[in-house]
Design an enzyme around this catalytic site. Structure first.
Site, mmCIF file in Angstrom:
data_model
loop_
_atom_site.group_PDB
_atom_site.id
_atom_site.type_symbol
_atom_site.label_atom_id
_atom_site.label_comp_id
_atom_site.label_asym_id
_atom_site.label_seq_id
_atom_site.Cartn_x
_atom_site.Cartn_y
_atom_site.Cartn_z
ATOM 1 N N ASP A 1 -8.222 -6.087 -5.707
ATOM 2 C CA ASP A 1 -7.917 -4.871 -4.969
ATOM 3 C C ASP A 1 -8.136 -3.653 -5.859
ATOM 4 O O ASP A 1 -7.482 -3.518 -6.892
ATOM 5 C CB ASP A 1 -6.459 -4.918 -4.502
ATOM 6 C CG ASP A 1 -6.030 -3.657 -3.771
ATOM 7 O OD1 ASP A 1 -6.907 -2.886 -3.333
ATOM 8 O OD2 ASP A 1 -4.804 -3.456 -3.633
ATOM 9 N N HIS B 1 -5.521 -6.750 -1.449
ATOM 10 C CA HIS B 1 -4.561 -5.728 -1.021
ATOM 11 C C HIS B 1 -3.340 -6.353 -0.331
ATOM 12 O O HIS B 1 -3.469 -6.967 0.715
ATOM 13 C CB HIS B 1 -5.268 -4.751 -0.088
ATOM 14 C CG HIS B 1 -4.616 -3.412 -0.007
ATOM 15 N ND1 HIS B 1 -4.296 -2.671 -1.118
ATOM 16 C CD2 HIS B 1 -4.216 -2.657 1.068
ATOM 17 C CE1 HIS B 1 -3.740 -1.527 -0.747
ATOM 18 N NE2 HIS B 1 -3.680 -1.506 0.569
ATOM 19 N N SER C 1 0.849 -1.188 0.000
ATOM 20 C CA SER C 1 0.000 0.000 0.000
ATOM 21 C C SER C 1 0.890 1.245 0.000
ATOM 22 O O SER C 1 1.761 1.372 -0.856
ATOM 23 C CB SER C 1 -0.945 -0.034 1.213
ATOM 24 O OG SER C 1 -2.012 0.867 1.046
#
Length: 370
Positions: free
Chosen positions: A314, A339, A63
């Site tokens: 994601d 994710h 991320s």
């Protein structure tokens, strides 16, 4: 190998203690460039203290941490020999990626599970506003959504539902997990099963509440929900600041989305940031500092040793690098991944394709070290 996860102003890394979020004066130290410099100094210090000057370093992140991992390799190639950037939306800036792509991807996740599920969610927003507009409507919503206190604003319910559906798409993992909230394997499938299981004639709000209940209350121990004036369970205060300064990611909702259509205006967003923090965003700073436009041609000339991994479940994957750029800048894309799934702890239930992806990553990294 270093994992870029314990970042300044996140978790327990609060440089000004409880006052870290108090003002723009303290938050001004929360920038991506400062975070990268932290790691550069840390790595050099560790190598000196451990007498490991010749040891190669590979950085990992998912991320925001994945973005930092990629940028660290580009900014500090003399310190890290490579990077694994998982679910790193480094192309979610300026006009590189279509602005509607994030919410279109969320919507596709639900549509893939059930067209009825998608349509119920899509139509529920109008029903929510209609109920709120009639006499006694907010009291009715308070009961439907089991609010601990009487609701004052319909937008609190709107945001509560929005968060549940978006975050569930991000963490649509193939195994049970508790990254954001405790959730079962493939939670979108379970949400849609709940929605589709209601008899014909049941209100859409009852259906979407029950689906969101899976996200907020999978453990089943909550009798009511603090929908208004709740805490920040995901620790996103820092990200709000970054979005108002440098991490400006324009997002819209198209008519094809399951969310109400929306537009984006840099000036309006800047006014919101000025009102909240007393600062205006630098909307093009990230691409100035790290690049992103024409990334294939640019990185092919000078970059090397980066793995960009993305799972297409994601929604952040749409702003990621999804194609190989060179023989050493490699995109690993999994159809059912979510994710930064590859960086999560291994479980006995991990599917074969995930095990294969992790092995591929290990083999690539080993080739860098060798």
């Amino acid at each position: 190998m270093l994992c870029l996860s314990s970042l300044r102003f996140y978790g327990e890394s609060m440089p000004f203690g409880k006052e870290s979020y108090e003002s723009a004066e303290t938050l001004g130290y929360l920038t991506s460039t400062q975070a990268l410099a932290d790691y550069a100094v840390l790595i050099r210090s560790l190598k000196q203290n451990l007498s490991a000057e010749a040891s190669p370093v590979v950085v990992f992140g998912g991320s925001y941490g994945g973005m930092l991992a990629a940028w660290f390799r580009l900014k500090y190639p003399h310190i890290a020999i490579g990077a694994l950037a998982s679910s790193a939306p480094i192309l979610e800036f300026d006009t590189i990626t279509p602005w509607s792509s994030f919410y279109d991807a969320v919507s596709e996740d639900y549509k893939d599970e059930s067209m009825n599920c998608f349509e119920v969610i899509k139509e529920s927003w109008n029903e929510l506003m209609a109920v709120a507009a009639r006499k006694g409507g907010m009291l009715e919503l308070s009961k439907t959504f089991r609010a601990c206190k009487s609701l004052q604003s319909v937008y609190s319910v709107h945001d509560w539902l929005w968060t549940a559906f978006v975050y569930t798409a991000m963490v649509d993992y193939p195994t049970a997990a508790d990254f954001l909230m405790p959730l079962p394997a493939y939670p979108i499938k379970e949400m849609c099963r709940i929605i589709d299981g209601f008899p014909q004639g049941e209100s859409k709000l009852t259906k979407v509440f029950s689906a969101a209940n899976l996200y907020y209350n999978y453990s089943g121990n909550k009798s009511c929900f603090d929908i208004e004036n709740g805490t920040d369970p995901h620790g996103l205060h820092g990200w709000d600041w970054q979005a108002c300064t440098e991490m400006v990611m324009p997002m819209t909702c198209s008519n094809e989305s399951m969310f109400p259509s929306s537009s984006y205006d840099y000036n309006e967003f800047g006014d919101e940031c000025m009102a909240k923090y007393g600062v205006r965003p630098r909307p093009h700073w990230i691409t100035t500092e790290y690049g992103g436009n024409r990334i294939d041609a640019v990185l092919k000339r000078f970059g090397s040793n980066i793995i960009f991994s993305n799972g297409m479940r994601d929604p952040w994957s749409r702003g990621g690098v999804l194609r190989n750029i060179s023989s050493s800048i490699i995109a690993l894309v999994t159809e059912k991944g979510a994710h930064h799934l590859d960086l999560r702890f291994a479980t006995k239930d991990d599917p074969k394709w995930l095990l294969e992806q992790r092995k591929q990553e290990i083999d690539i990294i080993q080739s860098w070290i060798d």
